[in-house]
Write a protein that holds these residues in place. Structure first.
Motif, PDB file in Angstrom:
ATOM      1  N   VAL A  75      41.322  81.839  70.105  1.00  0.00           N
ATOM      2  CA  VAL A  75      41.699  83.201  70.459  1.00  0.00           C
ATOM      3  C   VAL A  75      42.258  83.908  69.229  1.00  0.00           C
ATOM      4  CG1 VAL A  75      43.325  84.581  71.813  1.00  0.00           C
ATOM      5  CG2 VAL A  75      42.079  82.712  72.896  1.00  0.00           C
ATOM      6  N   TRP A  76      43.102  83.221  68.488  1.00  0.00           N
ATOM      7  CA  TRP A  76      43.698  83.827  67.293  1.00  0.00           C
ATOM      8  C   TRP A  76      42.631  84.165  66.266  1.00  0.00           C
ATOM      9  CZ3 TRP A  76      47.869  86.200  65.900  1.00  0.00           C
ATOM     10  CH2 TRP A  76      48.170  86.360  64.553  1.00  0.00           C
TER      11      TRP A  76
ATOM     12  N   SER B 189      39.421  84.712  66.828  1.00  0.00           N
ATOM     13  CA  SER B 189      38.580  85.816  67.303  1.00  0.00           C
ATOM     14  C   SER B 189      39.322  87.137  67.191  1.00  0.00           C
ATOM     15  CB  SER B 189      38.126  85.564  68.745  1.00  0.00           C
ATOM     16  OG  SER B 189      39.244  85.616  69.612  1.00  0.00           O
ATOM     17  N   MET B 190      40.620  87.127  67.395  1.00  0.00           N
ATOM     18  CA  MET B 190      41.400  88.358  67.229  1.00  0.00           C
ATOM     19  C   MET B 190      41.439  88.784  65.766  1.00  0.00           C
ATOM     20  SD  MET B 190      42.729  89.396  70.098  1.00  0.00           S
ATOM     21  CE  MET B 190      44.295  89.439  70.895  1.00  0.00           C
TER      22      MET B 190
ATOM     23  N   GLY C   2      38.316  90.439  64.817  1.00  0.00           N
ATOM     24  CA  GLY C   2      38.090  91.722  65.465  1.00  0.00           C
ATOM     25  C   GLY C   2      37.254  91.631  66.714  1.00  0.00           C
ATOM     26  N   ARG C   3      36.936  90.471  67.137  1.00  0.00           N
ATOM     27  CA  ARG C   3      36.172  90.320  68.379  1.00  0.00           C
ATOM     28  C   ARG C   3      37.138  90.203  69.546  1.00  0.00           C
ATOM     29  NH1 ARG C   3      32.747  85.157  67.349  1.00  0.00           N
ATOM     30  NH2 ARG C   3      34.599  84.651  66.177  1.00  0.00           N
ATOM     31  N   SER C   4      36.661  90.637  70.693  1.00  0.00           N
ATOM     32  CA  SER C   4      37.514  90.497  71.881  1.00  0.00           C
ATOM     33  C   SER C   4      37.256  89.128  72.504  1.00  0.00           C
ATOM     34  CB  SER C   4      37.227  91.592  72.894  1.00  0.00           C
ATOM     35  OG  SER C   4      35.958  91.388  73.478  1.00  0.00           O
ATOM     36  N   TYR C   5      38.252  88.643  73.187  1.00  0.00           N
ATOM     37  CA  TYR C   5      38.124  87.346  73.831  1.00  0.00           C
ATOM     38  C   TYR C   5      38.320  87.560  75.322  1.00  0.00           C
ATOM     39  CZ  TYR C   5      38.739  82.378  74.701  1.00  0.00           C
ATOM     40  OH  TYR C   5      38.586  81.088  75.144  1.00  0.00           O
ATOM     41  N   LYS C   6      37.343  87.163  76.111  1.00  0.00           N
ATOM     42  CA  LYS C   6      37.402  87.400  77.558  1.00  0.00           C
ATOM     43  C   LYS C   6      38.146  86.265  78.242  1.00  0.00           C
ATOM     44  CE  LYS C   6      33.129  89.975  77.864  1.00  0.00           C
ATOM     45  NZ  LYS C   6      31.814  90.024  78.482  1.00  0.00           N
TER      46      LYS C   6
ATOM     47  N   THR D  39      40.791  83.316  79.468  1.00  0.00           N
ATOM     48  CA  THR D  39      41.041  81.978  78.924  1.00  0.00           C
ATOM     49  C   THR D  39      40.070  81.020  79.565  1.00  0.00           C
ATOM     50  OG1 THR D  39      42.698  81.608  80.630  1.00  0.00           O
ATOM     51  CG2 THR D  39      43.497  82.407  78.508  1.00  0.00           C
TER      52      THR D  39
END
Length: 194
Positions: free
Chosen positions: A126-127, A129-130, A133-137, A139
């Motif tokens: 998650v970190w 991808s953040m 700049g991508r969003s994470y859908k 968990t």
């Protein structure tokens, strides 16, 4: 009825007089009176003392029987061997149960460690991808993503063949749309009761 003659039995000159013999043993009557008085005054105390004496006799007889049975050395040796065998069997059962519990605890700790590692890895993903700049859908777990991939290959049926339970314009507060029965508030004003 004229033929009947009535005589007094208590009369001293009567031929039908029964002579009462004096009681031979008057001590018994006084004894029974004394015993009756004692029971009426101290009956509960006597009953309690009797019960205590009975329990004391039972206790002493059990002690005497246990002393006589324990006095034989042959039985004492057999009893000691039997007790030792029982203790060894109980200790073996305890050791076995403890080993099983330890094995289950190790398996549980390993699962906990794997879950913690998985959570840590997901947080890192998650970190990353953040940072990119991508969003994470959500968990989503890897087990769920593999299930989604396998379910995407199968054809899903649309669920449009089901009828809705209520119509879209149903509102229970307005009293429209569902049934012919609707709720109306009561009349305002004084009640017409007695």
């Amino acid at each position: 009825m004229d033929d009947v003659e009535i005589t007094d039995v208590e009369d001293d000159n009567s031929p039908f007089r029964v002579e009462k013999a004096p009681l031979n043993n008057q001590d018994l009557s006084s004894l029974s009176l004394t015993v009756g008085e004692l029971l009426s005054q101290y009956g509960w105390y006597l009953l309690a003392v009797t019960v205590l004496v009975y329990l004391l006799i039972q206790h002493l007889s059990k002690r005497r029987s246990s002393q006589s049975s324990s006095s034989s050395p042959q039985q004492t040796l057999q009893d000691a061997a039997l007790v030792a065998k029982r203790q060894e069997a109980m200790e073996a059962a305890r050791i076995k149960m403890q080993e099983e519990l330890d094995a289950k605890a190790d398996i549980f700790r390993e699962k906990q460690r794997q879950q913690e590692e998985e959570k840590r890895r997901q947080k890192i993903e998650v970190w990353d991808s953040m940072q990119q700049g991508r969003s994470y859908k959500g968990t989503a777990k890897p087990s769920q993503t593999t299930e989604e991939a396998s379910s995407s290959t199968t054809v899903l049926k649309p669920k449009s063949d089901k009828k809705p339970l209520r119509s879209a314009d149903y509102n229970p507060l307005t009293g429209q749309g569902g049934s012919a029965v609707s709720w109306r508030p009561g009349r305002r004003g004084p009640s017409s009761g007695g």
